[in-house]
Design a protein around this motif. Structure first.
Motif, PDB file in Angstrom:
ATOM      1  N   MET A 183      38.468  16.271  -4.029  1.00  0.00           N
ATOM      2  CA  MET A 183      38.686  15.945  -2.626  1.00  0.00           C
ATOM      3  C   MET A 183      37.852  14.744  -2.165  1.00  0.00           C
ATOM      4  O   MET A 183      38.176  14.108  -1.165  1.00  0.00           O
ATOM      5  CB  MET A 183      38.358  17.153  -1.743  1.00  0.00           C
ATOM      6  N   GLY A 184      36.787  14.438  -2.884  1.00  0.00           N
ATOM      7  CA  GLY A 184      35.970  13.304  -2.498  1.00  0.00           C
ATOM      8  C   GLY A 184      35.120  13.552  -1.270  1.00  0.00           C
ATOM      9  O   GLY A 184      34.800  12.610  -0.531  1.00  0.00           O
ATOM     10  N   PHE A 185      34.723  14.804  -1.017  1.00  0.00           N
ATOM     11  CA  PHE A 185      33.843  15.093   0.109  1.00  0.00           C
ATOM     12  C   PHE A 185      32.518  14.364  -0.088  1.00  0.00           C
ATOM     13  O   PHE A 185      31.964  14.331  -1.188  1.00  0.00           O
ATOM     14  CB  PHE A 185      33.588  16.595   0.237  1.00  0.00           C
ATOM     15  N   ARG A 186      31.978  13.811   0.985  1.00  0.00           N
ATOM     16  CA  ARG A 186      30.714  13.076   0.910  1.00  0.00           C
ATOM     17  C   ARG A 186      29.535  14.044   0.944  1.00  0.00           C
ATOM     18  O   ARG A 186      29.458  14.890   1.831  1.00  0.00           O
ATOM     19  CB  ARG A 186      30.634  12.069   2.054  1.00  0.00           C
ATOM     20  N   GLU A 187      28.635  13.878  -0.015  1.00  0.00           N
ATOM     21  CA  GLU A 187      27.414  14.674  -0.078  1.00  0.00           C
ATOM     22  C   GLU A 187      26.238  13.715  -0.224  1.00  0.00           C
ATOM     23  O   GLU A 187      26.227  12.877  -1.137  1.00  0.00           O
ATOM     24  CB  GLU A 187      27.483  15.684  -1.227  1.00  0.00           C
ATOM     25  N   ASP A 188      25.285  13.826   0.677  1.00  0.00           N
ATOM     26  CA  ASP A 188      24.191  12.859   0.779  1.00  0.00           C
ATOM     27  C   ASP A 188      23.023  13.259  -0.118  1.00  0.00           C
ATOM     28  O   ASP A 188      22.680  14.439  -0.218  1.00  0.00           O
ATOM     29  CB  ASP A 188      23.738  12.746   2.233  1.00  0.00           C
ATOM     30  N   VAL A 189      22.413  12.246  -0.732  1.00  0.00           N
ATOM     31  CA  VAL A 189      21.331  12.458  -1.691  1.00  0.00           C
ATOM     32  C   VAL A 189      20.136  11.611  -1.285  1.00  0.00           C
ATOM     33  O   VAL A 189      20.278  10.428  -0.962  1.00  0.00           O
ATOM     34  CB  VAL A 189      21.770  12.084  -3.121  1.00  0.00           C
ATOM     35  N   SER A 190      18.956  12.229  -1.296  1.00  0.00           N
ATOM     36  CA  SER A 190      17.706  11.510  -1.050  1.00  0.00           C
ATOM     37  C   SER A 190      16.757  11.813  -2.199  1.00  0.00           C
ATOM     38  O   SER A 190      16.523  12.978  -2.540  1.00  0.00           O
ATOM     39  CB  SER A 190      17.079  11.933   0.284  1.00  0.00           C
ATOM     40  N   ILE A 191      16.209  10.754  -2.804  1.00  0.00           N
ATOM     41  CA  ILE A 191      15.310  10.882  -3.952  1.00  0.00           C
ATOM     42  C   ILE A 191      13.961  10.274  -3.576  1.00  0.00           C
ATOM     43  O   ILE A 191      13.898   9.164  -3.057  1.00  0.00           O
ATOM     44  CB  ILE A 191      15.886  10.168  -5.187  1.00  0.00           C
ATOM     45  N   ARG A 192      12.903  11.022  -3.846  1.00  0.00           N
ATOM     46  CA  ARG A 192      11.542  10.566  -3.560  1.00  0.00           C
ATOM     47  C   ARG A 192      10.750  10.515  -4.862  1.00  0.00           C
ATOM     48  O   ARG A 192      10.690  11.511  -5.592  1.00  0.00           O
ATOM     49  CB  ARG A 192      10.875  11.508  -2.561  1.00  0.00           C
ATOM     50  N   VAL A 193      10.158   9.356  -5.145  1.00  0.00           N
ATOM     51  CA  VAL A 193       9.363   9.165  -6.357  1.00  0.00           C
ATOM     52  C   VAL A 193       7.942   8.835  -5.922  1.00  0.00           C
ATOM     53  O   VAL A 193       7.702   7.813  -5.276  1.00  0.00           O
ATOM     54  CB  VAL A 193       9.937   8.036  -7.229  1.00  0.00           C
ATOM     55  N   ALA A 194       6.991   9.711  -6.273  1.00  0.00           N
ATOM     56  CA  ALA A 194       5.604   9.553  -5.823  1.00  0.00           C
ATOM     57  C   ALA A 194       4.666   9.587  -7.025  1.00  0.00           C
ATOM     58  O   ALA A 194       4.963  10.227  -8.037  1.00  0.00           O
ATOM     59  CB  ALA A 194       5.235  10.662  -4.840  1.00  0.00           C
ATOM     60  N   PRO A 195       3.537   8.918  -6.926  1.00  0.00           N
ATOM     61  CA  PRO A 195       2.557   8.964  -8.028  1.00  0.00           C
ATOM     62  C   PRO A 195       1.916  10.343  -8.120  1.00  0.00           C
ATOM     63  O   PRO A 195       1.718  11.023  -7.116  1.00  0.00           O
ATOM     64  CB  PRO A 195       1.541   7.892  -7.640  1.00  0.00           C
ATOM     65  N   ASP A 196       1.585  10.730  -9.327  1.00  0.00           N
ATOM     66  CA  ASP A 196       0.901  11.990  -9.582  1.00  0.00           C
ATOM     67  C   ASP A 196      -0.289  11.680 -10.482  1.00  0.00           C
ATOM     68  O   ASP A 196      -0.189  11.727 -11.703  1.00  0.00           O
ATOM     69  CB  ASP A 196       1.857  12.988 -10.240  1.00  0.00           C
TER      70      ASP A 196
ATOM     71  N   PRO B 155       0.813  -1.232   0.000  1.00  0.00           N
ATOM     72  CA  PRO B 155       0.000   0.000   0.000  1.00  0.00           C
ATOM     73  C   PRO B 155       0.843   1.279   0.000  1.00  0.00           C
ATOM     74  O   PRO B 155       0.307   2.359  -0.111  1.00  0.00           O
ATOM     75  CB  PRO B 155      -0.776  -0.136   1.307  1.00  0.00           C
ATOM     76  N   ARG B 156       2.156   1.136   0.163  1.00  0.00           N
ATOM     77  CA  ARG B 156       3.027   2.321   0.153  1.00  0.00           C
ATOM     78  C   ARG B 156       3.464   2.554  -1.283  1.00  0.00           C
ATOM     79  O   ARG B 156       4.254   1.799  -1.836  1.00  0.00           O
ATOM     80  CB  ARG B 156       4.243   2.078   1.052  1.00  0.00           C
ATOM     81  N   ARG B 157       2.986   3.624  -1.883  1.00  0.00           N
ATOM     82  CA  ARG B 157       3.228   3.866  -3.304  1.00  0.00           C
ATOM     83  C   ARG B 157       4.347   4.862  -3.553  1.00  0.00           C
ATOM     84  O   ARG B 157       4.583   5.249  -4.686  1.00  0.00           O
ATOM     85  CB  ARG B 157       1.947   4.362  -3.969  1.00  0.00           C
ATOM     86  N   ILE B 158       5.055   5.288  -2.515  1.00  0.00           N
ATOM     87  CA  ILE B 158       6.149   6.251  -2.654  1.00  0.00           C
ATOM     88  C   ILE B 158       7.477   5.503  -2.598  1.00  0.00           C
ATOM     89  O   ILE B 158       7.738   4.748  -1.663  1.00  0.00           O
ATOM     90  CB  ILE B 158       6.086   7.326  -1.559  1.00  0.00           C
ATOM     91  N   GLY B 159       8.314   5.708  -3.604  1.00  0.00           N
ATOM     92  CA  GLY B 159       9.632   5.097  -3.627  1.00  0.00           C
ATOM     93  C   GLY B 159      10.688   6.060  -3.113  1.00  0.00           C
ATOM     94  O   GLY B 159      10.590   7.275  -3.316  1.00  0.00           O
TER      95      GLY B 159
END
Length: 285
Positions: free
Chosen positions: A209-222, A194-198
């Motif tokens: 330098m290879g600094f770490r940068e965090d990424v969050s991606i949300r895919v939702a139905p429209d 029932p959870r439709r959000i990826g």
């Protein structure tokens, strides 16, 4: 300069200032390389690694001053060492060119480190929140209204992406792009009833330098057939990202939009009809 005409030039002593200038320039290159290796592979904490890097830049600056002093001394007494001065200047220019460009970016861009397509409800850091607890690390909580206002002024084109493909296809394409960029995936949760959000959480690295940068991606139905993608990219360290997160978000959105358009234009696969059943054999009695 008169001594140069009375005594062969090769017999003149080499300027010690020129020698020191060259040696410091070479040492600064070694220190820069060592600091980059320390940061990329995490051999030390961030603060001593950055201190090593800025110390190397300081040595390059000191080498430039010694180059000027050596040139003045050679001009006065005719000693040798111009070749060493030239080598030192070339090395120092190579060491300081990129940091000088970064310093210019720091003056031009706002001092923010958290970029998102949805400042009202940004994609959350859940699995990544456990990695942002070290000494000097930025919090996993979104920076808030000030960051949103500064982002709107500096990067007004960063907006949510609307795709005319189903949410499961949008998620699959987004995950494919993440792997293509060789980001380290920390957590992935595809959309499913029932959870439709990826959601995808990953770690990107800056080029040098290879600094770490965090990424969050949300895919939702429209709606029923479309989907919406939001992305958030945040530096794990430092208050200013010098535009790296905005550039990452913009490139990802552009590539995802192009890939989604190409996917939407693919012809639907035709399902071959089942072969006709052979007529039943009748047995004559």
């Amino acid at each position: 300069m008169a001594r140069r005409f009375s005594v062969p030039y090769q017999s003149e002593p080499v300027s010690s200032l020129a020698t020191w200038a060259r040696n410091l320039a070479v040492f600064s290159v070694v220190a820069v390389v060592v600091s980059i290796i320390i940061v990329r592979f995490g051999f030390l904490e961030m603060k001593p690694a950055i201190a090593t890097f800025f110390g190397a830049l300081g040595l390059a600056g000191l080498s430039i001053l010694l180059c000027l002093a050596a040139f003045a001394a050679i001009w006065q007494n005719g000693s040798r060492g111009m070749g060493r001065i030239l080598v030192a200047c070339l090395i120092n220019a190579a060491v300081l060119a990129y940091p000088a460009w970064l310093a210019l970016q720091y003056r031009k861009l706002p001092a923010i480190h958290d970029i998102t397509t949805d400042p009202i409800d940004p994609p959350r850091f859940e699995a990544l929140a456990r990695l942002r607890t070290g000494d000097g690390a930025n919090t996993a909580v979104y920076a808030g209204l000030y960051s949103a206002e500064q982002q709107q002024k500096a990067y007004p084109d960063i907006e949510p992406l609307q795709l005319e493909i189903p949410v499961d296809r949008a998620y699959a394409i987004a995950l494919q792009l993440v792997h293509k960029r060789k980001w380290l995936v920390i957590d992935e949760r595809p959309p499913a009833p029932p959870r439709r959000i990826g959601r995808i959480e990953a770690v990107a690295r800056t080029p040098i330098m290879g600094f770490r940068e965090d990424v969050s991606i949300r895919v939702a139905p429209d709606g029923d057939l479309d989907s919406r993608v939001d992305i958030r990219s945040s530096s794990r360290y430092f208050e200013s990202d010098l535009g790296s997160n905005a550039a990452r978000v913009t490139r990802f959105i552009d590539d995802l939009s192009t890939a989604a358009e190409a996917d939407a234009q693919k012809p639907a696969k035709k399902i071959a009809p089942p072969p006709p059943k052979a007529p039943a054999k009748t047995v004559k009695k």
